[in-house]
Structures are given as structure tokens and as C-alpha cells.
Design a protein around this motif. Structure first.
Motif: not given
Length: 212
Positions: A109-132
Motif C-alpha cells: 500500500l505504501a508503494g501504491q500511495t508513494f506519490n500521494d500526500s495529505w492535503v493540509a500538511t503535504g506529508f506523504p501518505r505512505w508514512i501511515v502504511s509505513g508505520v503499519g
């Protein structure tokens, strides 16, 4: 090995404290700003949400390490030492398989969302999957350590399954006999009171007009 694991999981405990502090601070600042200036920090809710997610994942690791997760020990209590140890090892193997699925799915899942980011902070979305993935790998390490303790070190099953003990709370640590009796009398309108006898360590109810 234990020393390295202890240091690793001590670092996880520090991270949990940091994320908890971040969540509290950002939520508090946002509430104050909305109350005082009728405005808010846009990224605060997103940061608090991320901190909460990380806190839950890391807390799962800490709970598994301290045996504070939910478990049913009824089967183990009915088995002998050898059979109980075998079932314990099988349980750890099942945990390893489930955590492998979690870690592998999180990595994909982190690989699929690697280029996506959160709207307000701009943090990459893969960090949530990464902690999983970190959670899955960490619990796999803990389960392997449990198997090593059970099969190689021959640690008793009761010690392997024992979590942190919580000391019983003595009512006298909360309030004295006089304070307790006064509180009960006030709540009952003077109809009840508590007496503590030397023969019995329990509190007995007595009517205010009853003879001792």
C-alpha cells in the motif's frame, strides 16, 4: 539480543510519548485559537490525526511486548506444561503469519500511495502504511523472541504469559475511615454509616440508630 531489543522498544516508548504530546499540543492550540481568534491552524487536525494513528500502532507493539493484549488463557490452564508450551508456540506462529500479512500489505500500500500526500500538511501518505509495516515487523521479532524463550530457554509458561501486575488499591489509601463514614452519612442523609471492625477487614453497613 535482549539488550538490543530493549533499546529498540525503549525508543518506541519514547516515540509514543512524543506523538501523544504532539496530539495534545496541536489540539489544545487549535481549540484556543478557535475560541480566542475565531480561527484555527488548518494543519493541526491532520497532524493530530497522524499522531493518533502512530500512537495506536506503536501502542500495539508495546502491548504485545508486555502481554497486555486481550487473550483467552482458558485453554492453557487446562493443558499440561508440555501441551501448553506446544500450543503457545503454535499461537506465536499464527501471530507471525498474521503480522507478515500486515507488514506485506502495508508495504504494498505504501508503494501504491508513494506519490500521494495529505492535503493540509503535504506529508506523504505512505508514512501511515509505513508505520503499519513497522508494527508488523516488530511484533514478528517479539513473537520469535517468545518462541526462543519457550523452546530454548525453557521459561515456564506462566511467566511467558504473565503481563504486568497491577497492585490492588486499598480503600484506606484513598480516604480514611472517618472521611468514608462522613461521606456515606452525607449521601444517605444520616441513615447509614460504615464501621470497620478489627475482626473483619471488610466494611459493614450499619444503621445510624442500630446498637453496636
Amino acid at each position: 539480543m535482549k539488550t538490543s531489543l530493549d533499546r529498540f522498544f525503549r525508543g518506541i516508548e519514547y516515540l509514543m510519548a512524543i506523538f501523544l504530546a504532539i496530539m495534545i499540543i496541536f489540539m489544545f492550540v487549535n481549540i484556543v485559537m478557535r475560541f480566542v481568534a475565531n480561527s484555527g491552524f488548518v494543519a493541526s487536525e491532520e497532524i493530530a490525526r497522524l499522531a493518533f494513528i502512530f500512537l495506536v500502532y506503536l501502542g500495539t507493539i508495546g502491548a504485545y511486548r508486555d502481554n497486555q493484549h486481550l487473550g483467552v488463557n482458558m485453554i492453557f490452564s487446562r493443558l499440561g506444561p508440555t501441551a501448553g508450551r506446544i500450543v503457545y508456540v503454535i499461537t506465536q506462529l499464527i501471530v507471525i503469519w498474521v503480522m507478515f500479512l500486515l507488514a506485506w500489505g502495508s508495504i504494498r500500500l505504501a508503494g501504491q500511495t508513494f506519490n500521494d500526500s495529505w492535503v493540509a500538511t503535504g506529508f506523504p501518505r505512505w508514512i501511515v502504511s509505513g508505520v503499519g509495516a513497522v508494527t508488523g515487523i516488530s511484533i514478528i521479532i517479539l513473537a520469535l523472541s517468545n518462541i526462543f524463550d519457550a523452546l530454548v530457554k525453557k521459561i515456564p509458561l506462566e511467566d511467558l504469559m504473565a503481563g504486568e501486575e497491577v497492585d490492588d488499591i486499598d480503600p484506606e489509601d484513598l480516604m480514611s475511615d472517618e472521611e468514608l463514614e462522613q461521606t456515606v452519612a452525607e449521601l444517605s442523609g444520616g441513615k447509614l454509616r460504615f464501621d470497620r471492625t478489627d475482626e473483619d477487614d471488610d466494611y459493614g453497613k450499619k444503621s445510624a440508630g442500630e446498637e453496636e
